[in-house]
Design a protein around this motif. Sequence first.
Motif, PDB file in Angstrom:
ATOM      1  N   VAL A  41       0.841  -1.201   0.000  1.00 19.35           N
ATOM      2  CA  VAL A  41       0.000   0.000   0.000  1.00 19.35           C
ATOM      3  C   VAL A  41       0.874   1.247   0.000  1.00 19.35           C
ATOM      4  O   VAL A  41       1.889   1.302   0.712  1.00 19.35           O
ATOM      5  CB  VAL A  41      -0.920   0.030   1.243  1.00 19.35           C
ATOM      6  N   THR A  42       0.457   2.241  -0.796  1.00 19.43           N
ATOM      7  CA  THR A  42       1.037   3.582  -0.721  1.00 19.43           C
ATOM      8  C   THR A  42      -0.078   4.558  -0.369  1.00 19.43           C
ATOM      9  O   THR A  42      -1.122   4.584  -1.032  1.00 19.43           O
ATOM     10  CB  THR A  42       1.684   3.996  -2.046  1.00 19.43           C
ATOM     11  N   VAL A  43       0.124   5.351   0.681  1.00 18.30           N
ATOM     12  CA  VAL A  43      -0.852   6.340   1.121  1.00 18.30           C
ATOM     13  C   VAL A  43      -0.241   7.729   0.944  1.00 18.30           C
ATOM     14  O   VAL A  43       0.833   8.010   1.489  1.00 18.30           O
ATOM     15  CB  VAL A  43      -1.243   6.138   2.599  1.00 18.30           C
ATOM     16  N   LEU A  44      -0.905   8.567   0.167  1.00 16.89           N
ATOM     17  CA  LEU A  44      -0.514   9.970   0.076  1.00 16.89           C
ATOM     18  C   LEU A  44      -1.295  10.724   1.142  1.00 16.89           C
ATOM     19  O   LEU A  44      -2.519  10.765   1.115  1.00 16.89           O
ATOM     20  CB  LEU A  44      -0.824  10.552  -1.303  1.00 16.89           C
ATOM     21  N   SER A  45      -0.575  11.331   2.085  1.00 15.06           N
ATOM     22  CA  SER A  45      -1.233  12.021   3.180  1.00 15.06           C
ATOM     23  C   SER A  45      -0.377  13.181   3.632  1.00 15.06           C
ATOM     24  O   SER A  45       0.830  13.028   3.874  1.00 15.06           O
ATOM     25  CB  SER A  45      -1.466  11.065   4.359  1.00 15.06           C
ATOM     26  N   ARG A  68      -0.472  14.408   6.383  1.00 17.11           N
ATOM     27  CA  ARG A  68      -0.129  14.155   7.788  1.00 17.11           C
ATOM     28  C   ARG A  68       0.928  13.070   7.945  1.00 17.11           C
ATOM     29  O   ARG A  68       1.297  12.715   9.053  1.00 17.11           O
ATOM     30  CB  ARG A  68      -1.391  13.759   8.555  1.00 17.11           C
ATOM     31  N   GLY A  69       1.374  12.523   6.829  1.00 20.16           N
ATOM     32  CA  GLY A  69       2.388  11.482   6.909  1.00 20.16           C
ATOM     33  C   GLY A  69       1.845  10.228   7.558  1.00 20.16           C
ATOM     34  O   GLY A  69       0.684   9.855   7.358  1.00 20.16           O
ATOM     35  N   ALA A  70       2.665   9.555   8.368  1.00 19.68           N
ATOM     36  CA  ALA A  70       2.282   8.266   8.948  1.00 19.68           C
ATOM     37  C   ALA A  70       1.495   8.404  10.235  1.00 19.68           C
ATOM     38  O   ALA A  70       1.209   7.406  10.893  1.00 19.68           O
ATOM     39  CB  ALA A  70       3.539   7.427   9.198  1.00 19.68           C
ATOM     40  N   SER A  71       1.138   9.650  10.633  1.00 22.26           N
ATOM     41  CA  SER A  71       0.405   9.829  11.887  1.00 22.26           C
ATOM     42  C   SER A  71      -0.986   9.246  11.769  1.00 22.26           C
ATOM     43  O   SER A  71      -1.754   9.578  10.880  1.00 22.26           O
ATOM     44  CB  SER A  71       0.322  11.320  12.232  1.00 22.26           C
ATOM     45  N   SER A  72      -1.320   8.328  12.632  1.00 22.50           N
ATOM     46  CA  SER A  72      -2.642   7.710  12.626  1.00 22.50           C
ATOM     47  C   SER A  72      -2.885   7.085  13.986  1.00 22.50           C
ATOM     48  O   SER A  72      -1.972   6.527  14.607  1.00 22.50           O
ATOM     49  CB  SER A  72      -2.743   6.631  11.536  1.00 22.50           C
ATOM     50  N   SER A  73      -4.115   7.189  14.445  1.00 18.82           N
ATOM     51  CA  SER A  73      -4.463   6.602  15.737  1.00 18.82           C
ATOM     52  C   SER A  73      -4.903   5.151  15.603  1.00 18.82           C
ATOM     53  O   SER A  73      -5.268   4.526  16.588  1.00 18.82           O
ATOM     54  CB  SER A  73      -5.575   7.430  16.396  1.00 18.82           C
ATOM     55  N   ARG A  84       3.964  -3.124   5.190  1.00 22.57           N
ATOM     56  CA  ARG A  84       3.475  -3.081   3.804  1.00 22.57           C
ATOM     57  C   ARG A  84       2.822  -1.743   3.455  1.00 22.57           C
ATOM     58  O   ARG A  84       2.394  -1.547   2.318  1.00 22.57           O
ATOM     59  CB  ARG A  84       2.458  -4.201   3.571  1.00 22.57           C
ATOM     60  N   VAL A  85       2.675  -0.859   4.424  1.00 20.46           N
ATOM     61  CA  VAL A  85       2.004   0.423   4.203  1.00 20.46           C
ATOM     62  C   VAL A  85       3.045   1.536   4.206  1.00 20.46           C
ATOM     63  O   VAL A  85       3.747   1.744   5.204  1.00 20.46           O
ATOM     64  CB  VAL A  85       0.940   0.688   5.287  1.00 20.46           C
ATOM     65  N   HIS A  86       3.153   2.250   3.100  1.00 20.79           N
ATOM     66  CA  HIS A  86       4.133   3.318   2.945  1.00 20.79           C
ATOM     67  C   HIS A  86       3.395   4.657   2.851  1.00 20.79           C
ATOM     68  O   HIS A  86       2.524   4.832   1.992  1.00 20.79           O
ATOM     69  CB  HIS A  86       4.975   3.100   1.686  1.00 20.79           C
ATOM     70  N   PHE A  87       3.723   5.589   3.715  1.00 17.09           N
ATOM     71  CA  PHE A  87       3.133   6.925   3.707  1.00 17.09           C
ATOM     72  C   PHE A  87       4.059   7.876   2.973  1.00 17.09           C
ATOM     73  O   PHE A  87       5.277   7.865   3.191  1.00 17.09           O
ATOM     74  CB  PHE A  87       2.896   7.421   5.132  1.00 17.09           C
ATOM     75  N   GLU A  88       3.475   8.717   2.121  1.00 17.22           N
ATOM     76  CA  GLU A  88       4.246   9.721   1.397  1.00 17.22           C
ATOM     77  C   GLU A  88       3.531  11.068   1.476  1.00 17.22           C
ATOM     78  O   GLU A  88       2.301  11.127   1.497  1.00 17.22           O
ATOM     79  CB  GLU A  88       4.433   9.328  -0.078  1.00 17.22           C
ATOM     80  N   ILE A  89       4.314  12.139   1.484  1.00 17.84           N
ATOM     81  CA  ILE A  89       3.761  13.493   1.448  1.00 17.84           C
ATOM     82  C   ILE A  89       3.424  13.817  -0.012  1.00 17.84           C
ATOM     83  O   ILE A  89       4.253  13.590  -0.903  1.00 17.84           O
ATOM     84  CB  ILE A  89       4.757  14.522   1.999  1.00 17.84           C
ATOM     85  N   PRO A  90       2.225  14.338  -0.300  1.00 17.30           N
ATOM     86  CA  PRO A  90       1.861  14.646  -1.699  1.00 17.30           C
ATOM     87  C   PRO A  90       2.816  15.670  -2.303  1.00 17.30           C
ATOM     88  O   PRO A  90       3.249  16.617  -1.644  1.00 17.30           O
ATOM     89  CB  PRO A  90       0.445  15.215  -1.591  1.00 17.30           C
ATOM     90  N   GLY A  91       3.156  15.485  -3.572  1.00 16.44           N
ATOM     91  CA  GLY A  91       3.969  16.424  -4.331  1.00 16.44           C
ATOM     92  C   GLY A  91       3.248  16.834  -5.592  1.00 16.44           C
ATOM     93  O   GLY A  91       2.143  16.343  -5.881  1.00 16.44           O
ATOM     94  N   PRO A  92       3.848  17.723  -6.383  1.00 20.19           N
ATOM     95  CA  PRO A  92       3.168  18.247  -7.577  1.00 20.19           C
ATOM     96  C   PRO A  92       2.683  17.170  -8.542  1.00 20.19           C
ATOM     97  O   PRO A  92       1.596  17.276  -9.100  1.00 20.19           O
ATOM     98  CB  PRO A  92       4.237  19.141  -8.216  1.00 20.19           C
ATOM     99  N   ARG A  93       3.477  16.117  -8.765  1.00 22.24           N
ATOM    100  CA  ARG A  93       3.088  15.067  -9.718  1.00 22.24           C
ATOM    101  C   ARG A  93       2.964  13.708  -9.045  1.00 22.24           C
ATOM    102  O   ARG A  93       2.835  12.699  -9.727  1.00 22.24           O
ATOM    103  CB  ARG A  93       4.110  14.982 -10.852  1.00 22.24           C
ATOM    104  N   ARG A  94       3.025  13.683  -7.723  1.00 17.93           N
ATOM    105  CA  ARG A  94       3.039  12.383  -7.060  1.00 17.93           C
ATOM    106  C   ARG A  94       1.742  11.629  -7.268  1.00 17.93           C
ATOM    107  O   ARG A  94       1.759  10.403  -7.437  1.00 17.93           O
ATOM    108  CB  ARG A  94       3.312  12.567  -5.558  1.00 17.93           C
ATOM    109  N   GLU A  95       0.611  12.325  -7.261  1.00 13.05           N
ATOM    110  CA  GLU A  95      -0.653  11.624  -7.487  1.00 13.05           C
ATOM    111  C   GLU A  95      -0.677  10.984  -8.869  1.00 13.05           C
ATOM    112  O   GLU A  95      -1.066   9.817  -9.026  1.00 13.05           O
ATOM    113  CB  GLU A  95      -1.836  12.585  -7.347  1.00 13.05           C
TER     114      GLU A  95
END
Length: 643
Positions: A250-254, A256-261, A271-282
Amino acid sequence: MAERFSIAQVTPHPWESRHEVNTFVDRVSAELLGRGHRVLILAPSESHDLVRRSRQALRRARDRPGSLLEGAGLSRTDGGVPVFAVGEVLPFPAAVTRRGSALPIDVARTIEELLGTLVPDFVHVHEPFAPSTASAALRHSRSLNVGTFHAPAERLVTTQVARRVVELFFGRLDARTASFAATRDLMARYFPGEYRVVSPGADGQAAPRPGAGADDRPVRLAFIEEEERAALRLFLRGLRHLDLALPWEVTVLSARGASSSIPLRAEVRERVHFEIPGPRRETDLLAQADVLVCASDGTMPVPGLILRALAAGAIPLASHLPVYAEALAEGQAGLLFEVRETDTLTGQLTRLVADAQLRARLRSGAAPLLPGLAWSRVAGELEEVYASVASRRRPARVDAALARRLRARSLIDVDLHMHTDHSHDCATPVDVLLATAREQGLGAIAVTDHNVISGAFEARAKADGLKVIVAEEIKTAGQGEVIGLFLERHIDRGMTLGETVAEIRRQGGLVYVPHPFDRLHAVPDYEHLLEILGEIDALEVFNPRVAIGSFNDEAARFAAKYRIPAGAGSDAHVPQGLGSVRVRMRDFDSPEEFLASLPEAEIVTRPTSLLYVQALKFLQTRATPSAARSRRQRRARRAIRRP
């Protein structure tokens, strides 16, 4: 060759945001520009410099408004469309400004000045809910107006408190479009009207995806938060029970990064990768993903994201919202799960990860939808909307010989709306009306008694040199009032607006619509006016008895954008109000000459007290003995029966 228009596209969202309304405006504007239209984007901005340069360009454009459409001094999109920043948004958190909740500073004044300087053929507003840039543009527009509603569920709830005000603003729309049928149905439920569905396009080029194991890689799942904390939490809950024996990541664009309760087991978190959104990342993520999950609970759906996933070749798995189901052709191009149902979400994820043939079948189901995602198709459909609305405008035809003949005539002052004691709500005798008209220097008057024509006949018989237009103000069946000018026979009240207009036409009369947007009078609504637009000969744009000046302003805007000749009248029910507004025009001897002279006429007003004339009307009508009123009514009924 198709007509070319000047168009202002107005979005309520800061232009720097990645909101899908901005994507729609950006891509459609570029397509329209490429087709030969002149396009200007109006948007709030997070850039102080962009706002400053836009206002400098506006000041320079006062003598040459067209320079704004040329983009002089303005920034441009990648497609070459100039962008005018109407105001700077307050420095709220990015998640708020992307949703358009932050209000630009001083935006209404800038838009009023801009649309007073530049009058394009169309002002196309997107999500014109108040308060916003789009609603301010709709308020101040003097152009033909088109409104597009994208996914307004969250705004519909907040606008119900001020629903009546919103309805008045929406009444200025000459055409309404919706991005999806579900949006159309939702809008029509709260704000009835005709909405044409013009679905958005999507950029992307589908690439072949190998099945699991074909290239020794797991099935790639993607999630793009889009400011929905609840949706991300639901997705992560669904992953907790997804079989680890299956090949997936899984790749999550967020932001807030990997912060989650939501606690995840270590093997799941790996298996879950958090990424900060960028101009063309989506764009890159969708091009690589096998499955995109959209888990909205309906508060802020993002159907455009589903379309972008389809265009890129990813398979959407979406919550079962009407707009999502429509985007997926009711499951033909992706899978659905019940809103907020974690177990169903996990089950559908399991099917997609485990079954390569299911993924292939869904991609095949999406293939017929891909040609419809071209932005050229969207621009073409909007061109049809613009052309349809523009076709209602009065053609600018001039009879040159008639115009030359009229230019040799003297100017006279004409009052096109007044009443005598033949009307049920007026106590002014015809003799007093005529004497007052002469004292006021009027050269012609239209006597427009309510639902009777006898007062106009009497005035014409006693005119003694004063030109009298025989007329009648006729009450229709629930569709307001309309005046017939140059009549010779009484017209019964209570017919539909269309039937009344047809009867005026049968007599060779002219159709004159009085106080068209005065909600304190009986007026036809906007849609009924559009139905008879081609039959309206003149529109009353100034009536001193209208209590709220903006109603007169709205009438003037309507007449200007549809090129309807503007008229005016005192609507006098007492002699003291006669001639308080007049039309200064060339003298005329027939309806044809009157109509030819009216477009070049000047409307002249003089100060008057509405409270004063209304009080006089009250005193004169209430003070008249009932026997005298009965005699007038019997006289009016006899006149109606005259051949």
